[in-house]
Motif scaffolding. Structure first.
Motif, PDB file in Angstrom:
ATOM      1  N   ASP A 270       0.826  -1.211   0.000  1.00  0.00           N
ATOM      2  CA  ASP A 270       0.000   0.000   0.000  1.00  0.00           C
ATOM      3  C   ASP A 270       0.862   1.264   0.000  1.00  0.00           C
ATOM      4  OD1 ASP A 270      -2.184  -1.630   0.033  1.00  0.00           O
ATOM      5  OD2 ASP A 270      -2.600  -1.406   2.183  1.00  0.00           O
ATOM      6  N   VAL A 271       2.042   1.179   0.590  1.00  0.00           N
ATOM      7  CA  VAL A 271       2.962   2.319   0.553  1.00  0.00           C
ATOM      8  C   VAL A 271       3.440   2.555  -0.871  1.00  0.00           C
ATOM      9  CG1 VAL A 271       5.207   3.178   1.327  1.00  0.00           C
ATOM     10  CG2 VAL A 271       3.679   2.042   2.954  1.00  0.00           C
ATOM     11  N   ALA A 272       3.790   1.487  -1.570  1.00  0.00           N
ATOM     12  CA  ALA A 272       4.204   1.627  -2.963  1.00  0.00           C
ATOM     13  C   ALA A 272       3.095   2.243  -3.801  1.00  0.00           C
ATOM     14  CB  ALA A 272       4.593   0.260  -3.527  1.00  0.00           C
ATOM     15  N   ALA A 273       1.860   1.803  -3.592  1.00  0.00           N
ATOM     16  CA  ALA A 273       0.734   2.345  -4.342  1.00  0.00           C
ATOM     17  C   ALA A 273       0.548   3.831  -4.057  1.00  0.00           C
ATOM     18  CB  ALA A 273      -0.538   1.577  -3.991  1.00  0.00           C
ATOM     19  N   ALA A 274       0.665   4.210  -2.790  1.00  0.00           N
ATOM     20  CA  ALA A 274       0.506   5.621  -2.422  1.00  0.00           C
ATOM     21  C   ALA A 274       1.638   6.467  -2.990  1.00  0.00           C
ATOM     22  CB  ALA A 274       0.436   5.754  -0.907  1.00  0.00           C
ATOM     23  N   MET A 275       2.837   5.926  -3.021  1.00  0.00           N
ATOM     24  CA  MET A 275       3.968   6.654  -3.601  1.00  0.00           C
ATOM     25  C   MET A 275       3.745   6.897  -5.091  1.00  0.00           C
ATOM     26  SD  MET A 275       7.144   4.615  -1.742  1.00  0.00           S
ATOM     27  CE  MET A 275       8.407   5.387  -2.777  1.00  0.00           C
ATOM     28  N   ALA A 276       3.257   5.879  -5.809  1.00  0.00           N
ATOM     29  CA  ALA A 276       3.011   6.025  -7.247  1.00  0.00           C
ATOM     30  C   ALA A 276       1.940   7.072  -7.513  1.00  0.00           C
ATOM     31  CB  ALA A 276       2.613   4.677  -7.849  1.00  0.00           C
TER      32      ALA A 276
END
Length: 424
Positions: free
Chosen positions: A319-325
């Motif tokens: 979910d962190v990766a998704a939010a970063m993108a």
């Protein structure tokens, strides 16, 4: 025609200089239908070179010698060729005149030792050097012929292409190159077993972190084309190019076709993803920029990753990766956001082992897609950092490529260890 490569230079043996000449020669000769039977490296020592020449011509019809043709005391290839041929070295007046004229035109004094480049074994044929000073040499020896070329890559390639290959070329070899991403070499080879069984073709595999290049060769163009078509069918969406085209260029081309742009958010790669996307000339047309949010608090302050998400799961989470993108796409105004976070080592982070990686792609009006992988750790964590970071870049670019092409990433045979993709 069987050819052996003889590379001369102490610096090659010490590892001070990477021997890229041998790789280029191997590919170039093979494409021309010449069989390369051995590749040998020897020091700047006359007797050792003479022995190597004689041994090479017991195994092959010709030998190509690279290096040792300059004008310093350690350049002894000419001496070795003359000794192997049983002849003397003679000063070539035309070459000497050219060396003197070149020095005058450049306004530099001519060292007496530089005139060694005008010394030619008796009976040898000079091979003009269009890219430099020292000419190549063609010398007839007991057992075959030796072609000596400078070690400077640009000069070596020019002389080989213009003078050596036309003499050596046999039956041309038909070839196809397929480039794959994010699939292990062993999986690619197993998948291509039916291609290996086809008559008249040969397959070679060249792995690098996150990628495998498959070279299919044969003497008949139609058989190689048939083999390549079957290989593409068996490998499916893992094939990103059918030529020597890097993954970043494929991504740029796909973005340009859609009049789209990408921005990147990086953690463990520390700028490598952005560097990869800016290597191609003209990349500014499709790459707008990136944010390296290496420290966890920056993922919140610069990219808008929810603080409660970071507090609950740490920085290494899908979910962190998704939010970063999503955050980098919005803040930099790109069509797509591409993000990476994970653990490159040497120590675990946020309870996650080394090799845990999450990459994500987000676009306007849609949820982010996340790929989570457990990358292999070769050796201790310190040595693993480089390969893990490089493989992460490949996974990120491949995820964007597949997203742009709406390719299915769920092929079970292509799944790497711990690999899963899901909406963010």
């Amino acid at each position: 025609m069987r050819v052996e490569l003889l590379n001369v230079g102490d610096e090659l043996l010490r590892g001070d200089i990477f021997n890229g000449n041998a790789g280029w020669l191997g590919r170039r000769l093979t494409e021309a239908g010449v069989e390369v039977v051995r590749d040998v490296v020897v020091p700047d020592d006359t007797e050792t070179i003479v022995t190597a020449l004689r041994e090479a011509l017991e195994r092959a019809d010709a030998v190509i010698v690279t290096g040792g043709l300059g004008g310093t005391s350690d350049d002894v290839t000419r001496d070795a060729l003359a000794r192997a041929a049983g002849v003397a070295l003679r000063r070539d007046p035309d070459l000497e005149a050219r060396l003197r004229e070149r020095a005058v035109s450049r306004g530099v004094p001519l060292r007496e030792s530089a005139l060694r480049m005008a010394d030619v074994p008796e009976g040898a044929r000079r091979l003009p050097n269009p890219a430099g000073t020292a000419p190549g040499l063609r010398v007839t020896l007991p057992g075959g012929v030796a072609y000596a070329v400078p070690g400077v890559p640009e000069e070596m390639r020019a002389i080989v292409d213009e003078h050596v290959l036309p003499e050596l070329a046999g039956t041309p070899v038909a070839a196809r190159v397929l480039r794959t991403a994010t699939v292990w070499e062993s999986v690619v080879a197993a998948r291509l077993a039916p291609v290996e069984a086809l008559p008249g073709v040969r397959l070679a595999y060249y792995p690098s972190p996150g990628e495998v290049r498959v070279r299919i060769t044969g003497t008949a163009e139609d058989r190689v084309a048939e083999a390549a078509a079957l290989a593409r069918e068996l490998l499916g969406g893992s094939v990103y190019a059918e030529e020597d085209l890097d993954l970043d260029r494929v991504v740029h081309r796909l973005l340009a076709e859609r009049n789209a742009t990408v921005a990147v958010a990086e953690s463990l790669t520390g700028g490598l993803l952005g560097a990869e996307l800016t290597g191609m000339p003209g990349s500014s047309a499709t790459f707008v920029g990136g944010v390296v949010a290496y420290a966890t608090p920056l993922k919140h302050s610069l990219l808008g990753v929810p603080a409660d998400l970071l507090a609950a799961h740490g920085a290494v989470h899908p979910d962190v990766a998704a939010a970063m993108a999503t955050g980098v796409r919005e803040r930099l105004g790109a069509s797509y956001g591409l993000a990476v976070t994970g653990v490159a080592g040497p120590d675990p982070q946020d309870g996650q082992p080394v090799g845990t990686v999450h990459v994500a792609v987000a676009e306007t009006g849609g949820s982010a897609k996340v790929r989570s992988v457990r990358l292999p750790v070769a050796g201790d964590g310190e040595r693993a950092r480089g390969p893990i970071r490089r493989m992460t870049v490949v996974h990120a670019l491949d995820l964007l490529r597949r997203h742009l092409l709406t390719l299915d990433s769920s092929e079970s045979w292509a799944v790497t260890a711990g690999h899963r993709e899901e909406p963010g």
